[in-house]
Design a protein around this motif. Structure first.
Motif, PDB file in Angstrom:
ATOM      1  N   HIS A  52       5.285  54.321  37.967  1.00 57.96           N
ATOM      2  CA  HIS A  52       6.738  54.247  38.047  1.00 57.96           C
ATOM      3  C   HIS A  52       7.413  54.973  36.880  1.00 57.96           C
ATOM      4  N   GLU A  53       7.287  54.429  35.692  1.00 64.41           N
ATOM      5  CA  GLU A  53       8.019  54.968  34.549  1.00 64.41           C
ATOM      6  C   GLU A  53       7.354  56.236  34.010  1.00 64.41           C
ATOM      7  N   PRO A  54       8.093  57.367  33.922  1.00 68.75           N
ATOM      8  CA  PRO A  54       7.538  58.561  33.277  1.00 68.75           C
ATOM      9  C   PRO A  54       7.423  58.341  31.767  1.00 68.75           C
ATOM     10  N   ALA A 108      11.225  61.831  38.047  1.00 70.48           N
ATOM     11  CA  ALA A 108      11.411  60.783  39.052  1.00 70.48           C
ATOM     12  C   ALA A 108      12.052  61.351  40.313  1.00 70.48           C
ATOM     13  N   ARG A 109      13.037  62.239  40.142  1.00 70.37           N
ATOM     14  CA  ARG A 109      13.698  62.842  41.303  1.00 70.37           C
ATOM     15  C   ARG A 109      12.717  63.664  42.136  1.00 70.37           C
ATOM     16  N   ARG A 118       3.951  61.709  40.719  1.00 68.78           N
ATOM     17  CA  ARG A 118       3.196  60.519  40.322  1.00 68.78           C
ATOM     18  C   ARG A 118       1.744  60.914  40.102  1.00 68.78           C
ATOM     19  N   SER A 136       5.901  67.013  46.324  1.00 75.20           N
ATOM     20  CA  SER A 136       6.451  66.920  44.972  1.00 75.20           C
ATOM     21  C   SER A 136       6.080  68.147  44.139  1.00 75.20           C
ATOM     22  N   LYS A 150      12.475  62.930  32.131  1.00 69.34           N
ATOM     23  CA  LYS A 150      12.077  61.739  32.888  1.00 69.34           C
ATOM     24  C   LYS A 150      12.885  61.600  34.174  1.00 69.34           C
ATOM     25  N   ARG A 170       3.408  60.785  34.527  1.00 72.47           N
ATOM     26  CA  ARG A 170       3.890  59.626  35.263  1.00 72.47           C
ATOM     27  C   ARG A 170       2.713  59.043  36.009  1.00 72.47           C
TER      28      ARG A 170
END
Length: 424
Positions: free
Chosen positions: A219-221, A264-265, A269, A94, A260, A216
């Motif tokens: 899960h949710e940024p 996620a893409r 994390r 990432s 955000k 992040r």
């Protein structure tokens, strides 16, 4: 129980901020490697990794977190070290998706239309040419760089040839060490074929420049602030970072939503992030510039002044596997900025302000912190604090109750700081 937090390249200014965090009494901060050992373009990833491992293995106590706020190689060292010691971290893949500018663009286009047009430039071609679909003006930059080094805006064939020559000569300085990281990651064929020593061309876009800061956890940024990046008039060189942003609220929401989706893409994390944008406030058009899988330590004093706590809190708590909780607007100041004192021509520094002069000025002006970024005897073009177009002399952190007071304090500092620099 006190937790041991190892910070790669811990420097004096940020250690001071870390020790002012509300829960700092629960932590012991340890410097992991020296700042000068971790400067991009002056370091070797594998050597740094081995030295960091030796230092951690020799520590007489539990290693509870490994973290950092600098760019490569720190961003790549963290996930490798955390995996070795069983600590929370995002994946190395990432990180590379964000930091390899070409791979990052390929991933961004899958979740947003905010990307400028882009393509690869063949550094070996004579004469060099723009990728299909692009026309002047464009920005040229290595697929791995930092602090705008080897980044050039070009408007014609002559400027293109000159910029390619500069990039060709310097691309291995950063790309070479980054190659060692790429070998640790499973790359898609289109990225593997490019490698770390390649050049990207991007459509030159413009507008108000801002940075979205967030994190992040699982899960949710989350976004906890938007910072303005204001340039010297007529240049691409930063004059100041200012918080809170003056961007209209609906545009702050727009850039936050894009940030955000991109985070996620990328699969980020257990990490902070800062994502840079251009925003055309007349048309509401948003352009995504760059994704950084770390916070900007340049913004730390801004958040502390306005929100009462620096965002280094997010970095530390995520490294310990816990969710951060950032306050909003609870600080002593209404607005804060980091100003950059720059010179746009080369020279040799003959005099810099003395520590006594700086201390006196900080005391008289109030709520300012001045950091010199050059030194007596330095040739500006050879110092670390430079970009493709300018040389830093000092950073001035200012907190104020209004925009006018912010500017007045900065101008008072600049007029009092006496540098003597010989031309040429």
């Amino acid at each position: 129980m006190t937790e041991n937090v190892f910070v790669l390249g811990l420097d004096e200014g940020n250690e001071e901020l870390l020790r002012r965090l509300p829960d700092a009494a629960d932590y012991r901060f340890h410097a992991l490697l020296k700042v000068e050992d971790l400067r991009i373009g002056y370091t070797d990833f594998r050597r740094c990794l081995e030295e960091a491992r030796q230092q951690l293995d020799a520590f007489d106590g539990p290693v509870d977190a490994v973290t950092g706020y600098w760019d490569f190689p720190v961003t790549s060292l963290i996930p490798v070290l955390c995996e070795r010691y069983g600590l929370p971290s995002t994946s190395l893949e990432s990180i590379v998706k964000c930091e390899h500018k070409y791979w990052s663009r390929l991933e961004q286009t899958k979740v947003t239309d905010a990307c400028p047009r882009f393509g690869l430039v063949d550094l070996a071609a004579t004469p060099p040419r723009l990728p299909d679909g692009l026309e002047f003006p464009v920005w040229l930059k290595p697929v791995k760089s930092t602090s705008s080094k080897l980044a050039y805006q070009v408007g014609n064939e002559k400027e293109l040839a000159s910029a390619v020559g500069e990039i060709r000569a310097g691309v291995a300085q950063v790309g070479g060490p980054f190659d060692a990281v790429l070998r640790r990651v499973s790359l898609p064929p289109e990225v593997a074929d490019v490698g770390a020593q390649a050049c990207l061309a991007e459509e030159a876009v413009c507008g108000a420049q801002v940075t979205v800061e967030g994190y992040r956890h699982h899960h949710e940024p989350h976004v906890y602030g938007v910072v303005d990046s204001v340039c010297y008039p007529g240049t691409s060189c930063f004059l100041r970072y200012q918080y809170p942003s003056t961007l209209p609220a609906h545009l702050q929401r727009r850039v936050s939503d894009v940030a955000k989706a991109v985070v996620a893409r990328m699969g980020l994390r257990s990490t902070t992030f800062d994502i840079e944008f251009f925003v055309d406030t007349a048309s509401d058009r948003v352009w995504l510039l760059e994704v950084n899988p770390r916070l900007s330590q340049s913004h730390a004093r801004l958040f502390e002044a306005v929100d009462s706590m620096s965002h280094l809190h997010c970095m530390v708590t995520l490294a310990l596997g816990r969710p951060p909780h950032m306050p909003r607007g609870e600080g002593r100041a209404a607005v804060a900025a980091k100003w950059f004192v720059r010179r746009f021509t080369d020279g040799v520094v003959r005099r810099v302000p003395s520590p006594e002069e700086i201390e006196k000025l900080e005391r008289e002006v109030g709520d300012v912190v001045i950091d010199l970024t050059t030194e007596r005897g330095a040739r500006l073009s050879e110092q670390y604090a430079r970009d493709s177009y300018s040389y830093e002399l000092a950073d001035i952190h200012v907190s104020a109750d209004s925009q006018q007071e912010l500017v007045d304090k900065y101008e008072r500092c600049v007029s009092a700081l006496r540098f003597e620099i010989d031309d040429g």
